[in-house]
Write a protein that holds these residues in place. Structure first.
Motif, PDB file in Angstrom:
ATOM      1  N   VAL A 217      48.563 -32.791 -23.106  1.00  0.00           N
ATOM      2  CA  VAL A 217      47.284 -32.582 -22.433  1.00  0.00           C
ATOM      3  C   VAL A 217      47.068 -31.086 -22.232  1.00  0.00           C
ATOM      4  CG1 VAL A 217      45.903 -33.088 -20.395  1.00  0.00           C
ATOM      5  CG2 VAL A 217      47.505 -34.812 -21.268  1.00  0.00           C
ATOM      6  N   VAL A 218      45.912 -30.599 -22.677  1.00  0.00           N
ATOM      7  CA  VAL A 218      45.568 -29.182 -22.557  1.00  0.00           C
ATOM      8  C   VAL A 218      44.228 -29.067 -21.846  1.00  0.00           C
ATOM      9  CG1 VAL A 218      45.092 -27.044 -23.782  1.00  0.00           C
ATOM     10  CG2 VAL A 218      46.786 -28.635 -24.697  1.00  0.00           C
ATOM     11  N   ASP A 219      44.160 -28.275 -20.799  1.00  0.00           N
ATOM     12  CA  ASP A 219      42.901 -28.034 -20.098  1.00  0.00           C
ATOM     13  C   ASP A 219      42.183 -26.828 -20.703  1.00  0.00           C
ATOM     14  OD1 ASP A 219      42.761 -30.077 -18.162  1.00  0.00           O
ATOM     15  OD2 ASP A 219      44.184 -29.033 -16.880  1.00  0.00           O
ATOM     16  N   LEU A 220      40.910 -27.024 -21.003  1.00  0.00           N
ATOM     17  CA  LEU A 220      40.038 -25.939 -21.444  1.00  0.00           C
ATOM     18  C   LEU A 220      38.738 -26.083 -20.650  1.00  0.00           C
ATOM     19  CD1 LEU A 220      39.593 -23.552 -23.402  1.00  0.00           C
ATOM     20  CD2 LEU A 220      38.593 -25.200 -25.010  1.00  0.00           C
ATOM     21  N   PRO A 221      38.737 -25.594 -19.415  1.00  0.00           N
ATOM     22  CA  PRO A 221      37.589 -25.842 -18.525  1.00  0.00           C
ATOM     23  C   PRO A 221      36.290 -25.253 -19.067  1.00  0.00           C
ATOM     24  CG  PRO A 221      39.502 -25.028 -17.303  1.00  0.00           C
ATOM     25  CD  PRO A 221      39.806 -24.832 -18.750  1.00  0.00           C
ATOM     26  N   THR A 222      35.342 -26.119 -19.295  1.00  0.00           N
ATOM     27  CA  THR A 222      34.010 -25.738 -19.758  1.00  0.00           C
ATOM     28  C   THR A 222      33.195 -27.022 -19.835  1.00  0.00           C
ATOM     29  OG1 THR A 222      32.764 -24.537 -21.464  1.00  0.00           O
ATOM     30  CG2 THR A 222      34.581 -25.913 -22.232  1.00  0.00           C
ATOM     31  N   GLY A 223      32.059 -26.991 -20.529  1.00  0.00           N
ATOM     32  CA  GLY A 223      31.259 -28.192 -20.693  1.00  0.00           C
ATOM     33  C   GLY A 223      31.741 -29.046 -21.858  1.00  0.00           C
ATOM     34  N   HIS A 224      30.892 -29.986 -22.247  1.00  0.00           N
ATOM     35  CA  HIS A 224      31.272 -30.991 -23.232  1.00  0.00           C
ATOM     36  C   HIS A 224      31.241 -30.481 -24.672  1.00  0.00           C
ATOM     37  CE1 HIS A 224      31.965 -35.024 -24.677  1.00  0.00           C
ATOM     38  NE2 HIS A 224      30.827 -35.046 -25.343  1.00  0.00           N
ATOM     39  N   TRP A 225      30.701 -29.276 -24.881  1.00  0.00           N
ATOM     40  CA  TRP A 225      30.611 -28.715 -26.229  1.00  0.00           C
ATOM     41  C   TRP A 225      31.366 -27.381 -26.282  1.00  0.00           C
ATOM     42  CZ3 TRP A 225      26.824 -31.542 -23.880  1.00  0.00           C
ATOM     43  CH2 TRP A 225      26.367 -32.677 -24.569  1.00  0.00           C
ATOM     44  N   PRO A 226      32.697 -27.414 -26.211  1.00  0.00           N
ATOM     45  CA  PRO A 226      33.476 -26.168 -26.165  1.00  0.00           C
ATOM     46  C   PRO A 226      33.420 -25.368 -27.461  1.00  0.00           C
ATOM     47  CG  PRO A 226      34.938 -28.042 -26.455  1.00  0.00           C
ATOM     48  CD  PRO A 226      33.569 -28.606 -26.178  1.00  0.00           C
ATOM     49  N   MET A 227      33.030 -25.994 -28.558  1.00  0.00           N
ATOM     50  CA  MET A 227      32.904 -25.250 -29.814  1.00  0.00           C
ATOM     51  C   MET A 227      31.790 -24.218 -29.746  1.00  0.00           C
ATOM     52  SD  MET A 227      31.455 -28.442 -29.950  1.00  0.00           S
ATOM     53  CE  MET A 227      32.256 -29.558 -31.090  1.00  0.00           C
ATOM     54  N   TRP A 228      30.908 -24.361 -28.745  1.00  0.00           N
ATOM     55  CA  TRP A 228      29.834 -23.386 -28.532  1.00  0.00           C
ATOM     56  C   TRP A 228      30.060 -22.561 -27.273  1.00  0.00           C
ATOM     57  CZ3 TRP A 228      25.846 -27.867 -29.118  1.00  0.00           C
ATOM     58  CH2 TRP A 228      25.806 -28.271 -30.464  1.00  0.00           C
ATOM     59  N   SER A 229      30.574 -23.168 -26.227  1.00  0.00           N
ATOM     60  CA  SER A 229      30.728 -22.435 -24.968  1.00  0.00           C
ATOM     61  C   SER A 229      31.987 -21.561 -24.963  1.00  0.00           C
ATOM     62  CB  SER A 229      30.757 -23.401 -23.783  1.00  0.00           C
ATOM     63  OG  SER A 229      31.812 -24.330 -23.914  1.00  0.00           O
ATOM     64  N   ARG A 230      33.058 -22.017 -25.657  1.00  0.00           N
ATOM     65  CA  ARG A 230      34.308 -21.242 -25.706  1.00  0.00           C
ATOM     66  C   ARG A 230      34.960 -21.389 -27.080  1.00  0.00           C
ATOM     67  NH1 ARG A 230      37.971 -22.122 -20.386  1.00  0.00           N
ATOM     68  NH2 ARG A 230      39.082 -20.451 -21.458  1.00  0.00           N
ATOM     69  N   PRO A 231      34.274 -20.975 -28.151  1.00  0.00           N
ATOM     70  CA  PRO A 231      34.789 -21.207 -29.503  1.00  0.00           C
ATOM     71  C   PRO A 231      36.119 -20.521 -29.796  1.00  0.00           C
ATOM     72  CG  PRO A 231      32.899 -19.737 -29.562  1.00  0.00           C
ATOM     73  CD  PRO A 231      32.969 -20.292 -28.175  1.00  0.00           C
ATOM     74  N   ALA A 232      36.273 -19.282 -29.360  1.00  0.00           N
ATOM     75  CA  ALA A 232      37.523 -18.580 -29.618  1.00  0.00           C
ATOM     76  C   ALA A 232      38.678 -19.243 -28.883  1.00  0.00           C
ATOM     77  CB  ALA A 232      37.402 -17.109 -29.204  1.00  0.00           C
ATOM     78  N   ASP A 233      38.424 -19.660 -27.647  1.00  0.00           N
ATOM     79  CA  ASP A 233      39.476 -20.308 -26.865  1.00  0.00           C
ATOM     80  C   ASP A 233      39.819 -21.682 -27.437  1.00  0.00           C
ATOM     81  OD1 ASP A 233      39.668 -18.174 -25.076  1.00  0.00           O
ATOM     82  OD2 ASP A 233      38.049 -18.959 -23.835  1.00  0.00           O
TER      83      ASP A 233
END
Length: 247
Positions: A217-233
């Protein structure tokens, strides 16, 4: 950067209303790290296809299977499947049919579905397709956190309605070996600890998660579309997942 041939190919499958284009920024980061990637546009989500509204879940499963064969090459390599959101239906079926061909599955703000699952069971047969809802309505069910107005405009402009047959068709599953495929849950709009608590408590939405034998399990806090909100992460998280699959 030279692609590393001893590492598994990565298939990227986006959720509802999206095509391969949704992964563009993530693919750029993965490519810079030398990873072999294949972002997919599932049948029914190609705006140029005049018959797209008639596509079914079976068609989407067949397309993923074909992409896996292409990515595996003549040596029959296993692949890493990355599935976002509503791609969980066809990807779960692929895992059920071919668990031996998947090195790892990475669920991006998503997770496996159970047998008999239907995305829109009450959608009348007369409804040909399911368009992207207004963002005010969509935001009640899926977090839009981190998405700028520009990104939302692009989402609206490029989104393709989901075919009615896809969202009405039940997911048929027969092989529990799918639960043995190494799994990573990338948790964005809900923290991983909460997901696992709900799974342990028997919440029906997370029932299949509780059955997984090898899950990280990995947490990447953001919205439902992380490929746009945090693509590098997101790309960095995927690289970390893929790092465990080398050799």
């Amino acid at each position: 950067m030279t692609t590393m041939t001893n590492e598994p190919p990565v298939l990227l499958v986006a959720g509802h209303w999206l095509g391969a284009w949704a992964w563009d920024e993530v693919v750029e980061h993965l490519g810079a790290a030398g990873r072999r990637t294949l972002p997919m546009t599932l049948p029914g989500l190609d705006a140029a296809d005049p018959e797209r509204a008639s596509k079914t879940l079976d068609d989407q499963v067949a397309a993923i299977e074909a992409a896996m064969e292409q990515a595996a090459g003549p040596q029959g390599e296993t692949v890493v499947l990355v599935a976002h959101s509503g791609a969980n239906g066809p990807v779960t079926r692929v895992l059920d049919r071919h668990p031996e061909k998947v090195r790892r599955v990475v669920w991006v703000d998503s997770g496996p579905v159970g047998p008999g699952s239907v995305f829109a069971p009450d959608l009348p047969d007369s409804v040909v397709e399911l368009p992207l809802p207004p963002f005010e309505a969509l935001g009640q069910f899926a977090s839009l956190e981190g998405l700028s107005g520009e990104v939302l405009d692009r989402f609206r402009a490029r989104a393709v309605p989901e075919p009615g047959p896809v969202v009405r068709q039940a997911v048929e599953l027969t092989d529990e070996a799918r639960q043995q495929v190494p799994t990573t849950l990338v948790c964005c709009s809900m923290r991983g600890a909460q997901v696992m608590e709900l799974a342990a408590a028997g919440h029906p939405m997370f029932a299949e998660v509780a059955k997984l034998e090898h899950v990280d399990v990995v947490d990447l806090p953001t919205g439902h579309w992380p490929m746009w909100s945090r693509p590098a992460d997101l790309a960095r998280v995927l690289l970390d997942c893929l790092g465990t699959e080398q050799g």
